[in-house]
Design an enzyme around this catalytic site. Structure first.
Site, PDB file in Angstrom:
ATOM      1  N   CYS A   1      -7.085  -5.821  33.978  1.00  0.00           N
ATOM      2  CA  CYS A   1      -7.295  -7.018  33.256  1.00  0.00           C
ATOM      3  C   CYS A   1      -8.517  -7.010  32.329  1.00  0.00           C
ATOM      4  CB  CYS A   1      -7.589  -8.368  34.170  1.00  0.00           C
ATOM      5  SG  CYS A   1      -8.819  -7.696  35.633  1.00  0.00           S
TER       6      CYS A   1
ATOM      7  N   HIS B   1      -6.797 -16.776  38.243  1.00  0.00           N
ATOM      8  CA  HIS B   1      -7.007 -16.285  37.009  1.00  0.00           C
ATOM      9  C   HIS B   1      -5.677 -16.353  36.108  1.00  0.00           C
ATOM     10  CE1 HIS B   1      -9.089 -15.059  33.355  1.00  0.00           C
ATOM     11  NE2 HIS B   1      -8.957 -13.687  33.681  1.00  0.00           N
TER      12      HIS B   1
ATOM     13  N   ARG C   1      -3.798 -11.290  25.946  1.00  0.00           N
ATOM     14  CA  ARG C   1      -4.691 -12.737  26.281  1.00  0.00           C
ATOM     15  C   ARG C   1      -4.659 -13.678  25.110  1.00  0.00           C
ATOM     16  NH1 ARG C   1      -8.530 -12.542  29.853  1.00  0.00           N
ATOM     17  NH2 ARG C   1      -7.820 -14.661  30.028  1.00  0.00           N
TER      18      ARG C   1
ATOM     19  N   ASP D   1      -8.306  -3.787  39.357  1.00  0.00           N
ATOM     20  CA  ASP D   1      -9.309  -4.740  39.056  1.00  0.00           C
ATOM     21  C   ASP D   1     -10.761  -4.158  39.610  1.00  0.00           C
ATOM     22  OD1 ASP D   1     -10.659  -6.703  37.867  1.00  0.00           O
ATOM     23  OD2 ASP D   1      -9.827  -8.111  39.381  1.00  0.00           O
TER      24      ASP D   1
ATOM     25  N   GLN E   1      -4.668 -14.818  32.700  1.00  0.00           N
ATOM     26  CA  GLN E   1      -4.762 -13.483  32.805  1.00  0.00           C
ATOM     27  C   GLN E   1      -3.283 -12.960  33.208  1.00  0.00           C
ATOM     28  OE1 GLN E   1      -7.347 -11.045  32.001  1.00  0.00           O
ATOM     29  NE2 GLN E   1      -5.393  -9.667  32.270  1.00  0.00           N
TER      30      GLN E   1
ATOM     31  N   ARG F   1     -14.251 -21.930  33.018  1.00  0.00           N
ATOM     32  CA  ARG F   1     -14.174 -20.792  33.765  1.00  0.00           C
ATOM     33  C   ARG F   1     -15.461 -20.742  34.709  1.00  0.00           C
ATOM     34  NH1 ARG F   1     -14.673 -14.215  32.660  1.00  0.00           N
ATOM     35  NH2 ARG F   1     -12.379 -14.605  32.376  1.00  0.00           N
TER      36      ARG F   1
HETATM   37  N1   CP Z   1      -9.938 -10.214  31.766  1.00  0.00           N
HETATM   38  C1   CP Z   1     -10.913 -11.148  31.460  1.00  0.00           C
HETATM   39  O1   CP Z   1     -10.632 -12.230  31.915  1.00  0.00           O
HETATM   40  O2   CP Z   1     -11.769 -10.741  30.723  1.00  0.00           O
HETATM   41  P1   CP Z   1     -13.295 -11.484  30.321  1.00  0.00           P
HETATM   42  O3   CP Z   1     -14.051 -11.571  31.766  1.00  0.00           O
HETATM   43  O4   CP Z   1     -13.894 -10.847  29.428  1.00  0.00           O
HETATM   44  O5   CP Z   1     -13.119 -12.748  29.788  1.00  0.00           O
HETATM   45  N1  NVA Z   2     -11.753 -10.314  39.745  1.00  0.00           N
HETATM   46  C1  NVA Z   2     -12.682 -10.125  38.280  1.00  0.00           C
HETATM   47  C2  NVA Z   2     -11.723 -10.491  37.231  1.00  0.00           C
HETATM   48  C3  NVA Z   2     -12.556 -10.402  36.010  1.00  0.00           C
HETATM   49  C4  NVA Z   2     -11.795 -10.687  34.569  1.00  0.00           C
HETATM   50  C5  NVA Z   2     -13.680 -11.061  38.556  1.00  0.00           C
HETATM   51  O1  NVA Z   2     -13.601 -12.303  39.077  1.00  0.00           O
HETATM   52  O2  NVA Z   2     -14.916 -10.530  38.270  1.00  0.00           O
END
Ligand code: CP
Ligand code: NVA
Length: 314
Positions: free
Chosen positions: A271, A135, A299, A230, A138, A108
């Site tokens: 999400c 993502h 998830r 989101d 997700q 990530r």
């Molecule tokens: N939705 C999601 O990816 O959550 P986190 O950022 O907590 O992993």
């Molecule tokens: N768009 C958001 C998603 C978090 C799961 C981010 O990248 O912060």
């Protein structure tokens, strides 16, 4: 045609066919049903996964750790504050070393290029746990959740209301185009998904029967099966916070917007994490139309299914 995903990485759904995604969705549902059994199978015994995080996470980290660990696998959390990745050592070299020690890698972080490089040089399956661009894990949980509530996703309409150029909206566009789900992005023009991605998705949508639309008009939620939003400011874009508030305030998902669907059975998806009072009101996300908490649980099931298919040839 039987589906075999052994050894594959998941960097973006662009690399997977609709049939392969369908296979993973069905496997996720099977994994969820099994999770209610008293005894957890032990399918990851003797396997290890490196979990690399440049950005924060609750759901993604916990989903990978619990899904892998409860089946006997050994997850190792590595924050970039602790390891050499990209600092003293190139991504290529880190990938080569991790590939010698681990069965798989999750990344990530910021650049899509990083997760691609890890996949190219490690020789083991690499999973994209979120980058600035995509993502994908997700989006699989999102479609699973939609199907749990509404039945087969093909031909359903999902409206994403908010920052149309972010990683979550982009991944939804791809997965919907592959699966034949109609997808409408409702966003101010300044935040439209980029033209390159639209051009990529257009032929996929034509082949699957999905209609992809982009508009600034919230009236486009009329008839929608699901409304998704989101955060207005994604991780790494904190300097844009005030501008986003100005652009996206008219796009808040509140009860009035849910009612514009003209249906009482449309569902709400997010999400998470959510900033209640910004992109969504507490009334909607904590209300009867919300499936956000099932979506968070899913998830884990979807991530387990992805690992089973790519590591165990499930
Ligand atoms: N939705 C999601 O990816 O959550 P986190 O950022 O907590 O992993
Ligand atoms: N768009 C958001 C998603 C978090 C799961 C981010 O990248 O912060």
């Amino acid at each position: 045609m039987s589906v075999t995903l052994q050894g594959r990485s998941l960097l973006t759904w662009l690399d997977y066919s609709g049939e392969e995604i369908r296979y993973l969705l069905d496997l996720s549902k099977q994994v969820k049903a099994e999770s209610k059994n008293a005894k957890t199978p032990q399918r990851f015994i003797g396997k290890t996964i490196a979990l690399l995080f440049e950005k924060r996470s609750t759901r993604t980290r916990c989903a990978f750790e619990t899904a892998f660990g409860e089946e006997g696998g050994h997850p190792v959390f590595l924050s970039t504050a602790d390891i050499q990745l990209g600092a003293k050592e190139s991504i290529e070299d880190t990938a080569r070393v991790l590939g010698r020690m681990f069965s798989a890698i999750q990344f990530r972080g910021f650049k899509q290029e990083t997760v691609e490089t890890l996949a190219k040089y490690s020789g083991v399956p690499v999973y994209n746990g979120l980058t600035d661009q995509f993502h994908p894990t997700q989006a699989l949980a999102d479609i699973m959740t939609l199907e749990e509530s509404l039945g087969p996703s093909k031909g359903k309409t999902l409206c994403f209301v908010g920052d149309g150029r972010n990683n979550v909206a982009r991944s939804l566009m791809v997965i919907c185009a592959k699966l034949g789900v109609h997808f409408t992005v409702i966003t101010p023009q300044e935040l439209n998904p980029d033209a390159a991605l639209q051009a990529c998705c257009a032929p996929l949508a034509a082949a699957s029967g999905a209609k992809i639309a982009i508009t600034a008009d919230t009236a486009a939620v009329a008839g929608a099966d699901a409304i998704y939003t989101d955060v207005w400011t994604s991780m790494g874009e904190e300097d844009k916070k005030e501008e986003r508030k100005r652009l996206l305030s008219p796009y808040q998902v509140n009860q009035a917007l849910m009612d514009k669907t003209g249906r009482t059975d449309s569902i709400f998806l997010h999400c998470l994490p959510a900033v209640k009072g910004e992109e969504v009101t507490a009334g909607v996300i904590d209300g009867p139309q919300s499936r956000a908490w099932d979506e968070a649980e899913n998830r884990k099931h979807t991530i387990k299914a992805i690992m089973l298919a790519t590591l165990n040839n499930a």
